[in-house]
Write an enzyme that holds these catalytic residues in place. Structure first.
Site, mmCIF file in Angstrom:
data_model
loop_
_atom_site.group_PDB
_atom_site.id
_atom_site.type_symbol
_atom_site.label_atom_id
_atom_site.label_comp_id
_atom_site.label_asym_id
_atom_site.label_seq_id
_atom_site.Cartn_x
_atom_site.Cartn_y
_atom_site.Cartn_z
ATOM 1 N N ASP A 267 34.241 36.846 80.146
ATOM 2 C CA ASP A 267 35.248 37.122 79.119
ATOM 3 C C ASP A 267 35.902 35.624 79.112
ATOM 4 O OD1 ASP A 267 37.361 38.240 77.791
ATOM 5 O OD2 ASP A 267 37.936 39.719 79.219
HETATM 6 C C1 NOJ Z 1 39.947 38.453 76.269
HETATM 7 C C2 NOJ Z 1 39.556 39.790 76.371
HETATM 8 O O1 NOJ Z 1 39.724 40.587 77.525
HETATM 9 C C3 NOJ Z 1 38.451 40.484 75.745
HETATM 10 O O2 NOJ Z 1 38.405 41.911 75.623
HETATM 11 C C4 NOJ Z 1 38.055 39.694 74.344
HETATM 12 O O3 NOJ Z 1 36.838 40.146 73.801
HETATM 13 C C5 NOJ Z 1 38.128 38.041 74.640
HETATM 14 N N1 NOJ Z 1 39.458 37.826 75.057
HETATM 15 C C6 NOJ Z 1 37.815 37.389 73.370
HETATM 16 O O4 NOJ Z 1 38.770 37.485 72.421
#
Ligand code: NOJ
Length: 724
Positions: A267
């Protein structure tokens, strides 16, 4: 041969190029507005292209546009030393241009096939807009409604969650990964993100291995079985070890036991966050720990590019391990055909042709109305009449255009959004039948707002109150202390209710809510989540009876916020609260620990009667199949759809078992007076769980079984699972 092409590339790559491939960076070449990650998106378009040219980027994310995407790819293919195409990814969670209901809402349909269709439509639009890969579906199990990201999930139940996880993967990816409209899916967040303590975002996860396995990991297995090739790790730790550097999770379990050979992406800056967790001392340490745990790709921190070459040179990271991650990523690029056609999914003509597909509007309307849960309908107040009835539509969501889509919709075509007022107006026979009054703002009173609302309610035959959470109350970093309506809206509801006008409450929400006072006591209550592009038409279809609501709650509605985490399939207490036994039982001082509306609950305009389930045998052989047949009849006056739910309970086991667990469900349509046998097949796989010793198996003995319209209704029958 294909494999040779990848091996030949790896053999030619420098250390820096290998580490570069494993970097995932914000696509500042074709950013959208507003930017969801403004603090970290420091690179400008020129710098990003320079990185691509230098072979320092493997994937770009959250940009959009076919023409600019072609330019990125041209630089990668023609101007970088090895010509490796880049992957183009984005958070396309519940729709691209056409926005479908939030995933939690769509799960309420209890129709995985519907989610598969909306995911397919989303993939068609996303790939036309220059994307290969979506960071979806979120398959987290959300048992605490204070957590904000339950909106992106399929709710609190494992069986429902697994069915929707698999359906969405199939929908995004389609049948052929090489097709121009195949969108790679990414089940996330691996793992147990939904189990953060107290529903607090980014907090710790401390849970038993059995619950981790049986509840939180199960949907990932379902998603992988459906063909997912990538996973995204979670921000949280699991029992003290951050998921993004958890070797047991990412390597022993995922690659060992599960034999996953796809790509694991972090993430956003999750590797960097190992330092804040106190799990890594510095950038280099964080890189080593994340990478050696099995995290292939690093999103946005830049740590892999900066530190992996040095770690390999010093011998801390074996070259073979680096090569394995690079190989997995290149194979993924190859699997979607990027080496044969780097410009796949980058066709501006197709993008223009796909910008607005009427078939997707129709699907969005159907998906939206199939997601609306009718909680209550006293005196058959609903459906309303299209004529001859004066309606006061009151509330801050009546005319609102900014809270139709819900969280994580970056690219929705706002010009097509149908407001509640527009939908209701379109359904009515005459404009004069409708009066619309906001009554208050989303979070604050309006001068004279309540007075105007009360006056409108007095003039009307029925008041429809459009209330709920602003959409920014759910999604990432939106944990709530109390899952209630904003005070200004509650005050509006109390004032309108005091007029004595019959009240219909339309809730807009990204989680289960605790309903109080006039809202709880309204004659009719419908949960409308965030329904997307076709909100107004879909709600009107239900309000006026063009569609009989068929959705059921994928999350329990508690009586009070303080009950959280609250979910229906809780382990049995040694002192359950039973009727007439309040003291020293599992209850609160103030209230029982029952739901206000249970998981699986929902009404329609038809009425259904269930006969007692019939079993092919009272004794299920170890390798046998229990055939459960239940006759369900529509005893109402209109056609409708029913979600027939099968629950089981293991009476005595080596670990305390849940009071009930959903094991199967079926949605059936019945005409008035029609009856049908609904047949389920249950085997010991449905009865298995992780025992005290961690082994996953069923235990012989007696089980209760319900076929019922919710998790809190029905009469059980029992059967016995015989030993092997
Ligand atoms: C943070 C989020 O937790 C995740 O779900 C997302 O895909 C990423 N950012 C990318 O934007």
């Amino acid at each position: 041969m294909a494999a040779d092409r990848i091996e030949a590339l790896i053999a030619r790559m420098t250390l820096e190029e290998k580490a570069g491939q494993l970097g995932v960076f914000a696509d500042m070449v074709r950013p959208f507005a507003p930017d969801v990650n403004p603090d970290a998106n420091v690179r400008n378009a020129g710098q990003v292209l320079e990185q691509v040219r230098a072979g320092r980027v493997g994937t770009l994310f959250n940009g959009v546009g076919a023409a600019a995407g072609r330019e990125i790819q041209r630089v990668a293919v023609e101007e970088s030393r090895l010509g490796i195409p880049v992957l183009l990814a984005a958070d396309v969670i519940h729709g691209m241009r056409t926005v479908f209901p939030i995933p939690l809402g769509e799960a309420a349909s209890f129709e995985p096939a519907l989610a598969e269709r909306s995911a397919r439509a989303t993939a068609i639009e996303a790939t036309a807009a220059g994307l290969h890969w979506t960071f979806a579906p979120a398959v987290d199990i959300a048992r605490d409604q204070r957590w904000g990201r339950g909106a992106e999930s399929s709710g609190e139940d494992v069986t429902l969650g697994c069915a929707f996880a698999a359906a969405r993967v199939r929908g995004f990816q389609g049948d052929d990964l090489r097709a121009h409209d195949a969108l790679l899916a990414t089940p996330k967040h691996f793992a147990a993100y939904g189990a953060v303590a107290a529903g607090l975002e980014y907090a710790q996860v401390d849970l038993s291995p059995q619950t981790l396995h049986d509840v939180h990991l199960a949907p990932f297995r379902a998603a992988l079985a459906a063909g997912a090739r990538t996973l995204m790790t979670a921000f949280n730790d699991i029992n003290g070890v951050p998921a993004s550097a958890n070797r047991w999770l990412l390597t022993d379990l995922l690659r060992g036991q599960w034999a996953f050979d796809g790509v694991v992406v972090s993430d956003y800056t999750a590797d960097m966050e190992l330092i804040a967790h106190g799990y890594a001392a510095d950038e280099r340490d964080a890189t080593a720990k994340a990478f050696l745990a099995g995290l292939d790709l690093s999103m946005q921190s830049g740590f892999y590019g900066a530190h992996l070459p040095g770690l390999v040179e010093s011998g801390q990271v074996p070259m073979a391990v680096l090569d394995a991650s690079v190989r997995r990523l290149l194979r993924l690029k190859e699997a979607i055909g990027l080496f044969d056609d780097p410009y796949r999914s980058l066709d501006p003509a197709r993008e223009a042709d796909t910008a607005h597909l009427p078939a997707h509007d129709a699907l969005a309307r159907d998906a939206a109305r199939r997601s609306i849960v009718l909680l209550k309908n006293e005196g058959a107040l609903l459906p309303l009449r299209r004529g001859g009835q004066k309606i006061a539509l009151i509330g801050p969501f009546a005319q609102d255009r900014d809270n139709l889509e819900g969280c994580w919709t970056l690219f929705g075509d706002k010009t097509r959004y149908v407001t509640l007022e527009a939908g209701v107006r379109a359904a009515l026979e005459a404009a004069a039948l409708l009066e619309v009054v906001p009554g208050c703002a989303l979070e604050a009173p309006l001068d004279g707002g309540i007075e105007a609302a009360v006056a409108a309610a007095r003039r009307a035959d029925v008041a429809v109150l459009a209330l709920g959470e602003p959409q920014r109350y759910s999604g990432e970093a939106q944990s709530r202390l109390e899952i209630v309506l904003p005070a200004a809206q509650q005050a509006l509801a109390e004032a309108v209710a005091a007029t004595g006008a019959p009240l219909v409450v339309l809730l807009r929400n990204g989680r289960a809510l605790a309903l109080h006072g006039a809202v709880r006591d309204a004659a009719a209550i419908a949960v409308t989540w965030y329904l997307g592009t076709q909100t107004g038409h879909a709600v009107a279809d239900v309000l006026f009876g063009a569609y009989s609501p068929s959705a059921r709650l994928p999350v329990s509605f508690p009586q009070h916020s303080g009950q959280q985490p609250f979910f229906y399939n809780r382990p049995r207490s040694g002192r359950p609260e039973l009727p007439g036994m309040a003291e020293f039982k599992s209850r609160w001082r103030e209230i029982s620990d029952a739901p206000l509306y249970p998981f699986g609950h929902g009404l329609g305009y038809a009425r259904f009667a269930y006969a007692a389930p019939r079993l092919n045998t009272p004794q299920l052989a170890w390798d046998g199949t229990l055939v459960v047949t239940t006759r369900v009849a529509n005893t109402g006056a209109v056609a409708g759809e029913e979600v027939v739910q099968l629950y089981v309970h293991d009476r005595v086991a080596s670990r305390v078992r849940p009071v009930r667990e959903l094991k199967a469900f079926a949605k059936i349509a019945l005409a008035p007076g029609e009856a049908r046998d609904v047949v389920f097949h249950i085997d010991r796989g449905h009865l298995a769980f992780s025992g005290a010793d961690g082994a996953y198996r069923a235990e012989p003995g007696v089980f209760d079984l319900w076929v019922a319209p919710s998790s809190a209704t029905g009469e059980p029958v029992d059967f016995e699972l015989l030993p092997a």
